[in-house]
Scaffold this active site. Structure first.
Site, PDB file in Angstrom:
ATOM      1  N   LYS A 191       0.815  -1.220   0.000  1.00 40.34           N
ATOM      2  CA  LYS A 191       0.000   0.000   0.000  1.00 40.34           C
ATOM      3  C   LYS A 191       0.854   1.279   0.000  1.00 40.34           C
ATOM      4  O   LYS A 191       2.050   1.232   0.207  1.00 40.34           O
ATOM      5  CB  LYS A 191      -0.951  -0.030   1.200  1.00 40.34           C
ATOM      6  CG  LYS A 191      -1.798  -1.300   1.263  1.00 40.34           C
ATOM      7  CD  LYS A 191      -2.523  -1.571  -0.053  1.00 40.34           C
ATOM      8  CE  LYS A 191      -3.488  -2.739  -0.014  1.00 40.34           C
ATOM      9  NZ  LYS A 191      -2.877  -4.054   0.236  1.00 40.34           N
TER      10      LYS A 191
HETATM   11  C1  LIG Z   1      -9.117  -3.104  -1.818  1.00 40.90           C
HETATM   12  C2  LIG Z   1      -8.518  -3.792  -0.633  1.00 40.90           C
HETATM   13  N1  LIG Z   1      -9.280  -3.987   0.457  1.00 40.90           N
HETATM   14  C3  LIG Z   1      -8.785  -4.590   1.558  1.00 40.90           C
HETATM   15  C4  LIG Z   1      -7.488  -5.033   1.598  1.00 40.90           C
HETATM   16  C5  LIG Z   1      -7.023  -5.781   2.801  1.00 40.90           C
HETATM   17  O1  LIG Z   1      -5.955  -5.194   3.442  1.00 40.90           O
HETATM   18  P1  LIG Z   1      -4.879  -6.078   4.243  1.00 40.90           P
HETATM   19  O2  LIG Z   1      -4.009  -6.746   3.231  1.00 40.90           O
HETATM   20  O3  LIG Z   1      -4.154  -5.038   5.049  1.00 40.90           O
HETATM   21  O4  LIG Z   1      -5.608  -7.034   5.086  1.00 40.90           O
HETATM   22  C6  LIG Z   1      -6.651  -4.835   0.483  1.00 40.90           C
HETATM   23  C7  LIG Z   1      -5.220  -5.219   0.469  1.00 40.90           C
HETATM   24  O5  LIG Z   1      -4.700  -6.222   0.506  1.00 40.90           O
HETATM   25  C8  LIG Z   1      -7.185  -4.221  -0.671  1.00 40.90           C
HETATM   26  O6  LIG Z   1      -6.454  -4.056  -1.754  1.00 40.90           O
END
Ligand SMILES: Cc1ncc(COP(=O)(O)O)c(C=O)c1O
Length: 410
Positions: A191
């Protein structure tokens, strides 16, 4: 290609002594837990305070991941059996997972040529069971929040903004995550800024905030370093606290977010300006170019075969992280096997077989969102690393330009 490119992990390219010093501070004090310890923990609190200032919200809560943030938000909002949550066809599996884990039913919505939720199709998918709209600001770029909020307000349905991929982005001058009832950001390594793992939730709603605090941890909120067992809010928590080590890194990184975004946006604009003279493709439409965060470029061709060949061409030429959008893994609804095959959470068959969900029967295989399918088939997504040099931008322009000429013109 020449010199090795910066990685496609935006925040990682901006790590410095500041993050090291913040982590060292946590270790030296032994204050690893966010609510108490041998010395007062400070980093997660500081992260939350700064997040309130940065996003312009009343409340922020740090959690252990973006997925954790989604689970927490849906639980706090009361999403459960008998409810439907509308999700765009282009997303990440975590958003669907959070719906399923809460025993609710996901409903797919088309994306338009912005590759974000199509508000017209959103409205068509609303039923009396729709209890949440999950607006996902995909691949760095904001949704049209005017159009989405108009529909949400007309039907009085809360909006959860999934800003995992658009941290620091905005729509018409207002930060994404602050339009709906609740916004979430991910701090995972891919991110815009990162702590390796982590998530943030933001809201202006005092009562919802208390429920988020309760849901993310113990089922009751924390008050002055202790679980508040006597208040009005008590239900079930999920053990999704952020630790101080992650908080220390996240706090430093969040302060760097504007620089990271500015660099990616400038690279992307430069690349787009130079590629604009090429024919045979169009750029993704941006709902608000000023609010874009820049980590991805999406090109759409007339034919699927062009998108497939360009992807191969660029990959063979050493450009990392280029995908034919249809094959972009768990970002595309029809690639999520557990969704397509309606895999259950337990042998009881939930959520699909719950009597409360009997009227919510949908299909999720390819063809469920034909407009989106067509866009995905004809498009290519390319990562823009967060710290390209001018020379690397030039190489990227050259590589994409050559691939387009070879594929489309010849
Ligand atoms: C659009 C979206 N929502 C939610 C997530 C979930 O985040 P995390 O990987 O921090 O659990 C991600 C990333 O992986 C994502 O790209």
């Amino acid at each position: 290609m020449g010199k090795k490119w910066p990685s496609g992990f935006p925040g990682i390219n901006w790590l410095s002594r500041q993050e090291e010093e913040a982590v060292t501070d946590v270790v030296r004090k032994g204050a690893l837990f966010r609510y108490y310890g041998p010395q007062s923990p400070t980093h997660v609190n500081q992260l939350e305070e700064y997040a309130c200032t940065f996003y312009g919200v009343r409340h922020a809560l740090a959690v252990n991941s973006g997925t954790g943030a989604l689970f927490t938000a849906m639980s706090a909002l009361g999403i459960g059996p008998g409810t439907e949550v509308i999700i765009p066809a282009f997303m990440w599996v975590a958003t669907v997972t959070a719906v399923i884990q809460n025993n609710a039913i996901p409903v797919l919505c088309e994306v338009d040529d912005s590759f974000n939720m199509d508000a017209g199709d959103l409205e068509k998918n609303i039923t009396e069971r729709t209890k949440l709209i999950a607006a996902v600001h995909m691949a760095g770029t904001p949704c049209d929040m005017d159009a989405i909020m108009r529909v949400a307000e007309r039907y009085n349905i809360p909006v959860l903004e999934d800003c995992a991929q658009c941290n620091g982005g905005s729509f018409k001058g207002r930060k994404v995550g602050t339009f709906g009832k609740v916004g979430m950001y991910s701090l995972q390594i891919n991110k815009n800024v990162t702590a390796g793992e982590g998530g943030l939730l933001v809201t202006d709603d005092e009562r919802l905030y208390t429920r988020l605090v309760a849901a993310h941890d113990l089922g009751v909120p924390w008050k002055q370093g202790l679980p508040d067992e006597t208040g009005e809010v008590y239900f079930w928590g999920q053990g999704r606290r952020m630790g101080e080590l992650a908080g220390a890194v996240a706090n430093v990184q969040l302060h760097k977010l504007p620089q990271v975004v500015a660099h990616m946006k400038a690279s992307k604009q430069h690349i787009k300006d130079k590629l604009a003279k090429n024919k045979g493709f169009s750029f993704r439409r941006l709902n608000d170019p000023d609010g874009d965060t820049g980590p991805f470029l999406i090109l759409t061709f007339d034919k699927e075969s062009h998108a497939v060949r360009i992807t191969q061409h660029l990959t063979n030429g050493g450009i990392e992280n280029v995908f034919h959008l249809s094959e972009y893994g768990l970002h595309i609804y029809h690639n999520i096997r557990s969704l397509v095959e309606k895999v259950s959470l337990s042998p009881a068959g939930n959520p699909w077989s719950l009597s409360q969900n009997a009227d919510s029967v949908f299909e999720y295989g390819k063809g469920a969102c034909p407009t989106s399918d067509d866009l995905f088939e004809r498009s290519v997504i390319i990562t823009i690393p967060s710290r390209l040099t001018t020379e690397q931008e030039r190489q990227m322009i050259q590589a994409i330009g050559d691939a387009v000429v070879d594929t489309v013109t010849n």
